[in-house]
Design a protein around this motif. Structure first.
Motif, short mmCIF file in Angstrom:
data_model
loop_
_atom_site.label_atom_id
_atom_site.label_comp_id
_atom_site.label_asym_id
_atom_site.label_seq_id
_atom_site.Cartn_x
_atom_site.Cartn_y
_atom_site.Cartn_z
N SER A 126 -7.48 9.97 12.40
CA SER A 126 -7.07 9.61 10.78
C SER A 126 -6.18 10.55 10.49
O SER A 126 -5.36 10.61 9.65
CB SER A 126 -8.22 9.38 10.01
N ARG A 127 -6.35 12.06 10.84
CA ARG A 127 -5.30 12.90 10.63
C ARG A 127 -3.89 12.86 10.92
O ARG A 127 -3.22 13.40 10.46
CB ARG A 127 -5.97 14.46 11.40
N VAL A 128 -3.79 12.12 11.94
CA VAL A 128 -2.49 11.65 12.51
C VAL A 128 -1.85 11.10 11.35
O VAL A 128 -0.68 11.31 10.84
CB VAL A 128 -2.52 10.85 13.74
N TYR A 129 -2.42 9.77 10.76
CA TYR A 129 -1.87 9.08 9.59
C TYR A 129 -1.49 9.72 8.42
O TYR A 129 -0.60 9.90 7.68
CB TYR A 129 -2.65 7.98 9.51
N GLN A 130 -2.76 10.98 8.23
CA GLN A 130 -2.66 11.69 6.96
C GLN A 130 -1.31 12.76 7.10
O GLN A 130 -0.55 12.64 6.14
CB GLN A 130 -3.90 12.52 6.82
N THR A 131 -1.07 13.06 8.19
CA THR A 131 0.12 14.04 8.46
C THR A 131 1.48 13.22 8.08
O THR A 131 2.21 13.81 7.40
CB THR A 131 -0.02 14.61 9.77
N HIS A 132 1.48 11.94 8.77
CA HIS A 132 2.67 11.43 8.52
C HIS A 132 2.89 10.98 7.22
O HIS A 132 3.99 10.87 6.49
CB HIS A 132 2.41 9.90 9.48
N LEU A 133 1.69 10.43 6.30
CA LEU A 133 2.04 9.96 5.32
C LEU A 133 2.28 11.10 4.32
O LEU A 133 3.15 10.95 3.15
CB LEU A 133 0.66 9.30 4.67
N ILE A 134 1.53 12.37 4.34
CA ILE A 134 1.87 13.31 3.62
C ILE A 134 3.15 13.87 3.62
O ILE A 134 3.89 14.20 2.64
CB ILE A 134 0.80 14.55 3.93
N GLY A 135 3.96 13.70 5.03
CA GLY A 135 4.99 14.27 5.08
C GLY A 135 6.25 13.32 4.12
O GLY A 135 7.00 13.97 3.76
N ARG A 136 6.08 12.00 4.22
CA ARG A 136 6.83 11.15 3.61
C ARG A 136 6.48 11.25 1.88
O ARG A 136 7.57 11.36 1.09
CB ARG A 136 6.45 9.82 3.73
N LEU A 137 5.35 11.66 1.61
CA LEU A 137 5.26 11.92 -0.04
C LEU A 137 5.96 13.16 -0.25
O LEU A 137 6.28 13.51 -1.33
CB LEU A 137 3.72 12.10 -0.26
N GLY A 155 0.64 -1.27 0.14
CA GLY A 155 0.01 -0.03 0.05
C GLY A 155 0.75 1.24 -0.15
O GLY A 155 2.15 1.28 -0.21
N LEU A 156 0.06 2.40 0.37
CA LEU A 156 0.79 3.79 0.31
C LEU A 156 2.05 3.80 1.29
O LEU A 156 1.92 3.38 2.31
CB LEU A 156 -0.19 4.89 0.63
N GLU A 157 2.96 4.26 0.59
CA GLU A 157 4.16 4.27 1.30
C GLU A 157 4.71 3.03 2.05
O GLU A 157 5.61 2.92 3.01
CB GLU A 157 4.47 5.19 2.38
N GLY A 158 4.53 1.89 1.38
CA GLY A 158 4.66 0.54 2.12
C GLY A 158 6.11 0.25 1.29
O GLY A 158 6.86 0.59 0.34
N SER A 159 6.50 -1.29 1.66
CA SER A 159 7.37 -1.90 1.01
C SER A 159 7.43 -3.27 1.33
O SER A 159 6.52 -3.75 2.13
CB SER A 159 8.79 -1.55 1.23
N ALA A 160 8.38 -4.13 0.75
CA ALA A 160 8.61 -5.61 1.18
C ALA A 160 8.64 -5.77 2.84
O ALA A 160 8.51 -6.82 3.18
CB ALA A 160 9.73 -6.22 0.48
N ASP A 161 9.08 -4.64 3.36
CA ASP A 161 9.41 -4.56 4.85
C ASP A 161 8.13 -4.22 5.56
O ASP A 161 8.23 -4.21 6.70
CB ASP A 161 10.47 -3.78 4.88
N SER A 162 7.09 -3.63 5.15
CA SER A 162 5.80 -3.56 5.61
C SER A 162 5.36 -4.78 6.48
O SER A 162 5.62 -5.99 6.17
CB SER A 162 4.83 -3.09 4.78
N HIS A 163 5.06 -4.46 7.86
CA HIS A 163 4.68 -5.69 8.67
C HIS A 163 3.58 -6.73 7.86
O HIS A 163 3.87 -7.73 7.95
CB HIS A 163 3.91 -5.03 9.96
N TYR A 164 2.66 -5.95 7.18
CA TYR A 164 1.55 -7.05 6.46
C TYR A 164 2.33 -7.78 5.56
O TYR A 164 2.00 -9.20 5.16
CB TYR A 164 0.46 -6.32 6.07
#
Length: 295
Positions: free
Chosen positions: A160-171, A44-53
């Motif tokens: 959910s805004r906490v997750y949004q802030t984190h992901l927007i920062g990475r993007l 998913g968004l900003e994931g990788s092979a190292d994501s927990h799932y």
């Protein structure tokens, strides 16, 4: 604190060169023998092979001696992609390129595909576009944002805004690295605080959409569900904090090949069924592998 399950063996990386000059990295855990099934995982968004799932499913697949490979979205393998274009929820062309390569290498191996969140939306769109020509035997879609506009609005509310802030920062950081190639200033980029704003100013124009609304309309997977010809499990939780009821398809929006499993609890790509907080037991991987192996 939860710990990530360790890989049973090191992943071997393959670089897939794309026709537009960019690349996608594939991390192989195990390659198939003869005509044994091959499992493709799409994060998913900003994931990788190292994501927990991803790591959990790779670990369980290895325990069952199932060949598995993880697809990295453009720019998500630890190395920036070459183009100004990156990845997005509707990039079914990238998934097609990966599937084409896997079928070229292993034409006799049944291909099973699991897509998580953004990767799940990509998978739904791909399967709906390709219909009986998808070259996929079975698929599982987990916590997919099938209505992107509704999900973008949901991310602006509550925790959910906490997750949004984190992901927007990475993007933003990935975009900042390419600002010299974009009609966007550092100040303008820093003012993009929501997914809608980011998608309207960055995602949409970089990927050929006229704006966020056009992107959401064309890329949302929900409209493609009715056209899927591959046996597909759609796994979703009612309490997913990134979604609203608008994401949940009605029965008449599903093709006969799609099975919707709606769980009252499960969160976003969670689905814990028991165990202790520091050693949870997950329903997700057991359900995924059980569905894929069913005949």
């Amino acid at each position: 604190m939860l710990t990530k399950p360790s890989h049973p063996q090191a992943l071997n990386r393959q670089r897939l060169e794309l026709t537009d000059g960019d690349f996608i990295d594939l991390d192989w855990q195990r390659r198939p023998d003869h005509n044994a099934p091959l499992l493709l995982l799409v994060h998913g968004l900003e994931g990788s092979a190292d994501s927990h799932y991803m790591r959990r499913l790779l670990s369980d697949a290895e325990n069952q001696s199932l060949a598995a490979v993880a697809m990295h979205q453009r720019s998500c393998s630890g190395e920036p992609n070459r183009l100004t274009r990156s990845y997005h929820s509707g990039a079914s062309d990238d998934l097609m390129a990966v599937i084409t390569e896997l079928k070229r290498q292993y034409p006799e191996s049944p291909l099973w595909v699991v897509g998580y969140s953004l990767g799940g939306n990509q998978l739904v769109k791909y399967l709906g576009e390709q219909r009986e020509y998808a070259r996929v035997e079975r698929a599982v879609v987990v916590s997919a944002p099938l209505d992107l506009a509704a999900c973008a609005r949901r991310m602006e509310r509550g925790f959910s805004r906490v997750y949004q802030t984190h992901l927007i920062g990475r993007l933003q950081q990935k975009t900042r690295d390419k600002l010299d190639q974009l009609p966007l200033t550092e100040q303008e980029l820093s003012r993009l605080k929501t997914f809608y704003q980011f998608d309207d100013r960055v995602t949409a124009p970089l990927n050929g959409f006229s704006g966020a609304e056009d992107y959401y309309q064309q890329a949302s997977g929900k409209a493609f569900l009715a056209h899927i010809a591959v046996p597909t499990l759609l796994l979703h939780a009612v309490d997913d904090p990134f979604m609203t009821e608008a994401v949940i398809p009605a029965p008449d929006e599903l093709s006969p090949s799609v099975e919707l499993e709606l769980c009252p609890n499960g969160g976003h790509v969670g689905f814990i069924e028991g165990g202790w907080p520091w050693s949870p037991r997950y329903y997700l991987e057991r359900r995924i592998l059980g569905y894929l192996a069913a005949t």
